[in-house]
Design an enzyme around this catalytic site. Structure first.
Site, PDB file in Angstrom:
ATOM      1  N   ILE A  93      21.750 -84.439 -76.313  1.00 12.55           N
ATOM      2  CA  ILE A  93      20.338 -84.042 -76.274  1.00 12.55           C
ATOM      3  C   ILE A  93      19.475 -85.265 -76.597  1.00 12.55           C
ATOM      4  CG2 ILE A  93      20.673 -81.618 -76.953  1.00 12.55           C
ATOM      5  CD1 ILE A  93      19.852 -82.489 -79.848  1.00 12.55           C
ATOM      6  N   THR A  94      18.204 -85.173 -76.258  1.00 11.01           N
ATOM      7  CA  THR A  94      17.237 -86.169 -76.744  1.00 11.01           C
ATOM      8  C   THR A  94      16.181 -85.434 -77.582  1.00 11.01           C
ATOM      9  OG1 THR A  94      15.995 -85.901 -74.679  1.00 11.01           O
ATOM     10  CG2 THR A  94      17.442 -87.807 -74.821  1.00 11.01           C
ATOM     11  N   GLN A 152      13.643 -93.944 -79.333  1.00 13.50           N
ATOM     12  CA  GLN A 152      15.005 -93.367 -79.349  1.00 13.50           C
ATOM     13  C   GLN A 152      15.887 -93.993 -80.432  1.00 13.50           C
ATOM     14  OE1 GLN A 152      16.592 -93.404 -75.267  1.00 13.50           O
ATOM     15  NE2 GLN A 152      15.920 -91.276 -75.088  1.00 13.50           N
ATOM     16  N   TYR A 155      18.723 -91.461 -80.746  1.00 17.16           N
ATOM     17  CA  TYR A 155      19.604 -91.394 -79.565  1.00 17.16           C
ATOM     18  C   TYR A 155      20.396 -92.698 -79.388  1.00 17.16           C
ATOM     19  CZ  TYR A 155      20.747 -90.427 -74.606  1.00 17.16           C
ATOM     20  OH  TYR A 155      21.382 -90.204 -73.406  1.00 17.16           O
ATOM     21  N   PRO A 185      25.809 -94.382 -68.664  1.00 17.47           N
ATOM     22  CA  PRO A 185      24.924 -94.193 -67.505  1.00 17.47           C
ATOM     23  C   PRO A 185      23.586 -94.860 -67.753  1.00 17.47           C
ATOM     24  CG  PRO A 185      25.805 -92.081 -68.297  1.00 17.47           C
ATOM     25  CD  PRO A 185      26.085 -93.119 -69.352  1.00 17.47           C
TER      26      PRO A 185
HETATM   27  P1  NAD Z   1      21.776 -82.125 -69.487  1.00 18.14           P
HETATM   28  O1  NAD Z   1      20.735 -81.719 -70.470  1.00 18.14           O
HETATM   29  O2  NAD Z   1      21.672 -81.669 -68.074  1.00 18.14           O
HETATM   30  O3  NAD Z   1      23.236 -81.737 -70.019  1.00 18.14           O
HETATM   31  C1  NAD Z   1      23.608 -81.782 -71.367  1.00 18.14           C
HETATM   32  C2  NAD Z   1      24.398 -80.524 -71.657  1.00 18.14           C
HETATM   33  O4  NAD Z   1      24.866 -80.579 -73.000  1.00 18.14           O
HETATM   34  C3  NAD Z   1      23.525 -79.269 -71.531  1.00 18.14           C
HETATM   35  O5  NAD Z   1      24.198 -78.305 -70.759  1.00 18.14           O
HETATM   36  C4  NAD Z   1      23.359 -78.830 -72.965  1.00 18.14           C
HETATM   37  O6  NAD Z   1      23.170 -77.428 -73.111  1.00 18.14           O
HETATM   38  C5  NAD Z   1      24.706 -79.286 -73.547  1.00 18.14           C
HETATM   39  N1  NAD Z   1      24.673 -79.326 -75.002  1.00 18.14           N
HETATM   40  C6  NAD Z   1      23.671 -79.752 -75.821  1.00 18.14           C
HETATM   41  N2  NAD Z   1      24.006 -79.560 -77.103  1.00 18.14           N
HETATM   42  C7  NAD Z   1      25.258 -79.026 -77.111  1.00 18.14           C
HETATM   43  C8  NAD Z   1      26.129 -78.581 -78.140  1.00 18.14           C
HETATM   44  N3  NAD Z   1      25.793 -78.697 -79.428  1.00 18.14           N
HETATM   45  N4  NAD Z   1      27.325 -78.034 -77.790  1.00 18.14           N
HETATM   46  C9  NAD Z   1      27.679 -77.927 -76.485  1.00 18.14           C
HETATM   47  N5  NAD Z   1      26.884 -78.326 -75.459  1.00 18.14           N
HETATM   48  C10 NAD Z   1      25.688 -78.865 -75.780  1.00 18.14           C
HETATM   49  O7  NAD Z   1      21.793 -83.719 -69.560  1.00 18.14           O
HETATM   50  P2  NAD Z   1      22.646 -84.764 -68.724  1.00 18.14           P
HETATM   51  O8  NAD Z   1      21.685 -85.722 -68.175  1.00 18.14           O
HETATM   52  O9  NAD Z   1      23.626 -84.090 -67.836  1.00 18.14           O
HETATM   53  O10 NAD Z   1      23.408 -85.517 -69.922  1.00 18.14           O
HETATM   54  C11 NAD Z   1      24.814 -85.473 -70.097  1.00 18.14           C
HETATM   55  C12 NAD Z   1      25.220 -86.625 -71.010  1.00 18.14           C
HETATM   56  O11 NAD Z   1      24.888 -87.867 -70.389  1.00 18.14           O
HETATM   57  C13 NAD Z   1      24.489 -86.620 -72.364  1.00 18.14           C
HETATM   58  O12 NAD Z   1      25.378 -87.024 -73.379  1.00 18.14           O
HETATM   59  C14 NAD Z   1      23.404 -87.652 -72.155  1.00 18.14           C
HETATM   60  O13 NAD Z   1      22.985 -88.223 -73.372  1.00 18.14           O
HETATM   61  C15 NAD Z   1      24.121 -88.648 -71.263  1.00 18.14           C
HETATM   62  N6  NAD Z   1      23.239 -89.515 -70.505  1.00 18.14           N
HETATM   63  C16 NAD Z   1      22.368 -89.020 -69.587  1.00 18.14           C
HETATM   64  C17 NAD Z   1      21.558 -89.879 -68.894  1.00 18.14           C
HETATM   65  C18 NAD Z   1      20.578 -89.428 -67.857  1.00 18.14           C
HETATM   66  O14 NAD Z   1      19.819 -90.255 -67.352  1.00 18.14           O
HETATM   67  N7  NAD Z   1      20.558 -88.169 -67.475  1.00 18.14           N
HETATM   68  C19 NAD Z   1      21.620 -91.255 -69.134  1.00 18.14           C
HETATM   69  C20 NAD Z   1      22.526 -91.732 -70.069  1.00 18.14           C
HETATM   70  C21 NAD Z   1      23.336 -90.851 -70.750  1.00 18.14           C
END
Ligand code: NAD
Length: 249
Positions: A93-94, A152, A155, A185
């Site tokens: 999460i963020t 952040q 984060y 990513p």
């Molecule tokens: P997203 O919000 O679509 O997916 C994150 C998922 O994690 C959601 O389904 C959420 O409900 C779940 N989640 C949150 N807290 C949780 C908990 N306590 N227990 C179980 N599940 C939980 O976001 P995303 O973009 O798919 O991100 C996925 C991962 O990639 C994350 O760790 C994020 O930090 C990382 N990330 C994303 C990006 C980006 O640009 N989207 C960039 C770098 C890293």
């Protein structure tokens, strides 16, 4: 060869769905973890629409920021499906705010969801992987954990923590057939980044040398590689998948 079993935390989210789909395509049985009740529905529908059956994937509820919940969830998973061969730590999460405005709650929720969860879930699967002398731990960090980002501190600290965890655990289990890697990513088009204001999204895209946001499949392709037998000599690494945004320009 035995069909492998993968647990993807946050597996019904944007990147998690891409990873789950890709691993299922690789003939891995995928268990996608979720925490928000109802968030698994669209995932299940999308997987079925993509042609995957109940024999290829399942969903499992559990808040991975809570050690006890993670312990019970993985115990149930192992009893139902067998030992976890591949763990993808993807839940995240963020809760952005400049440090001077950041609350203790914003700090703690991001640390527990993004970093404690990696401990909580990895702890449940590592003994099984060592015992069978094969395992893959892949944690989703972030380019912001490497370079820092305004607003952040929470984060970036959690994501940098994942990198230290990855390198240390990689050393500890290197002789046991278990590899431990991270993927960082850049900006990937998912609900997490869709929540950004339009102006911020445009500024982000302008800074990416490849001139587009990534898509979940970009990350899923890297996961598929690190999870494969072909990557058995790759451990303790951080694979940057970010369109070149980590480069100085
Ligand atoms: P997203 O919000 O679509 O997916 C994150 C998922 O994690 C959601 O389904 C959420 O409900 C779940 N989640 C949150 N807290 C949780 C908990 N306590 N227990 C179980 N599940 C939980 O976001 P995303 O973009 O798919 O991100 C996925 C991962 O990639 C994350 O760790 C994020 O930090 C990382 N990330 C994303 C990006 C980006 O640009 N989207 C960039 C770098 C890293």
């Amino acid at each position: 060869m035995k069909r492998r079993i993968a647990l993807v935390t946050g597996g019904v989210g944007g990147i998690g769905t891409g990873i789950s789909r890709r691993l299922a395509k690789e003939n891995v049985f995928v268990i996608a973890n979720y925490v928000i009740p109802g968030s698994e529905g669209p995932f299940v529908e999308a997987m079925r629409a993509a042609g995957f059956s109940d024999a290829q994937f399942a969903v499992m509820a559990g808040d991975v920021s809570d050690f006890k919940v993670a312990e019970e969830m993985v115990a149930q998973l192992i009893a139902q499906y067998g030992p976890v061969d591949i763990l993808i730590n993807c839940a995240g999460i963020t809760r952005d705010a400049s440090f001077r405005k950041m609350s203790l709650e914003q700090w703690r929720s991001v640390m527990s969801t993004n970093l404690d969860s990696v401990f909580n879930v990895t702890k449940q699967v590592i003994e099984g992987m060592v015992a069978q002398e094969w395992g893959r731990i892949i944690s989703i960090s972030s380019v912001n954990g490497v370079k820092g980002a305004f607003g952040q501190t929470n984060y970036a600290a959690a994501k940098a923590g994942i990198l230290g965890f990855t390198k240390s655990l990689a050393l500890e289990v290197a002789k046991k057939g278990v590899t431990v890697n991270a993927i960082s990513p850049g900006f990937i088009d998912t609900p997490m980044t869709q929540a950004m204001p339009d102006a911020a999204r445009s500024a982000v895209i302008a800074a990416i040398p490849i001139e587009r946001m990534g898509v979940p499949a970009d990350i899923a392709n890297a996961v598929a590689y690190l999870a494969s037998n072909e990557a058995s000599y790759v451990t303790g690494t951080n694979l940057a998948v970010n369109g070149g945004v980590h480069l100085y320009q």
